[in-house]
Design a protein around this motif. Structure first.
Motif, PDB file in Angstrom:
ATOM      1  N   UNK A 150       0.802  -1.154   0.218  1.00 50.28           N
ATOM      2  CA  UNK A 150       0.057  -0.057   0.125  1.00 50.28           C
ATOM      3  C   UNK A 150       0.820   1.306  -0.064  1.00 50.28           C
ATOM      4  N   UNK A 151       0.379   2.406  -0.015  1.00 50.85           N
ATOM      5  CA  UNK A 151       1.051   3.666  -0.136  1.00 50.85           C
ATOM      6  C   UNK A 151       1.725   4.047   0.944  1.00 50.85           C
ATOM      7  N   UNK A 152       1.017   3.675   1.957  1.00 48.46           N
ATOM      8  CA  UNK A 152       1.546   3.797   3.799  1.00 48.46           C
ATOM      9  C   UNK A 152       2.514   2.784   3.752  1.00 48.46           C
TER      10      UNK A 152
ATOM     11  N   UNK B 120       7.833   1.951   5.006  1.00 50.46           N
ATOM     12  CA  UNK B 120       9.084   1.019   4.848  1.00 50.46           C
ATOM     13  C   UNK B 120       9.232   0.110   6.066  1.00 50.46           C
ATOM     14  N   UNK B 121       8.227   0.017   7.020  1.00 51.76           N
ATOM     15  CA  UNK B 121       8.182  -0.837   7.954  1.00 51.76           C
ATOM     16  C   UNK B 121       7.513  -2.212   7.935  1.00 51.76           C
ATOM     17  N   UNK B 122       6.961  -2.657   6.835  1.00 47.28           N
ATOM     18  CA  UNK B 122       6.459  -4.141   6.594  1.00 47.28           C
ATOM     19  C   UNK B 122       6.776  -3.976   5.247  1.00 47.28           C
ATOM     20  N   UNK B 123       6.530  -5.649   5.126  1.00 47.72           N
ATOM     21  CA  UNK B 123       7.016  -5.967   3.944  1.00 47.72           C
ATOM     22  C   UNK B 123       5.836  -7.116   3.402  1.00 47.72           C
ATOM     23  N   UNK B 124       5.687  -7.741   2.252  1.00 52.58           N
ATOM     24  CA  UNK B 124       4.807  -8.725   1.728  1.00 52.58           C
ATOM     25  C   UNK B 124       5.360  -9.845   1.358  1.00 52.58           C
TER      26      UNK B 124
END
Length: 210
Positions: free
Chosen positions: A99-101, A106-110
């Motif tokens: 998502x944009x957030x 940059x604190x999450x990854x898929x």
């Protein structure tokens, strides 16, 4: 064959039936019958999760999981979400777009691969964890303090139990029995009832004075 023995033979499979038909009485029975397996599961999970990380994992099947991973922020005691995905297909996981957030902060990854690398996990780790959960007749675990082990669903409600490192004092037993969503069971075990999508509903089975 005595009648009582026959009744016991018929009742036992009901208590240890699949977690999809979970009940609080069944959870109690399972805790008593699978105490060694539960201890082994708890110890194994604490070993494979890095220090200061929190991981919650639930198996929908041997190859499909819900996974939530929280990593420490620097040297602080605070954590941030690294990975948060439902229905992760371990055999054919397709990384969804961020998502944009997520891109901004940059604190999450898929990326499941990145998460496995950071945790030092692989498919063998996930398979072994699944096997230990199966032996304990449960579906999920989280290494928060205390460790929470997910037993199964009763309708929309999740039934789980917290396993403390030490037996609870009388004061703690009272603290963790709220007449609603938690109840001290015995020694170092507290039962939990999470109603989830239906709201914070109480279960009458946790009432002290019924």
């Amino acid at each position: 064959m005595r009648l009582n023995h026959l009744i016991n033979i018929l009742i036992i499979p009901i208590f240890i039936s699949s977690c999809g038909m979970a009940s609080i009485q069944g959870m109690k029975y399972n805790i008593d019958e699978k105490s060694n397996e539960i201890t082994e599961l708890k110890n194994y999970f604490n070993e494979i999760v890095p220090a200061n990380w929190i991981v919650r994992i639930q198996y929908n099947s041997s190859t499909n999981i819900d996974l939530f991973v929280y990593q420490p922020i620097g040297d602080s005691t605070k954590r941030e979400t690294l990975f948060s995905q439902w229905n992760v297909d371990l055999d054919n996981y397709k990384e969804p777009p961020q998502s944009k957030n997520e891109k901004k902060y940059g604190d999450t990854t898929k990326s499941l691969e990145l998460v496995e690398n950071k945790l030092n996990w692989n498919r063998e780790t996930l398979s072994e964890l699944y096997n230990k959960l199966e032996r304990a007749n449960c579906i999920g675990i989280c290494n928060r303090k205390p460790v929470e082990i997910e037993y199964g669903f009763s309708g929309m409600a999740l039934l789980s139990f917290s396993v403390f490192d030490k037996n609870l004092t009388a004061e703690q037993q009272e603290e963790y029995s709220d007449n609603c969503m938690s109840m001290f069971y015995k020694e170092n075990i507290v039962l939990n009832y999470t109603s989830g999508a239906t709201g914070n509903l109480c279960t009458p089975e946790f009432k002290k004075n019924k």
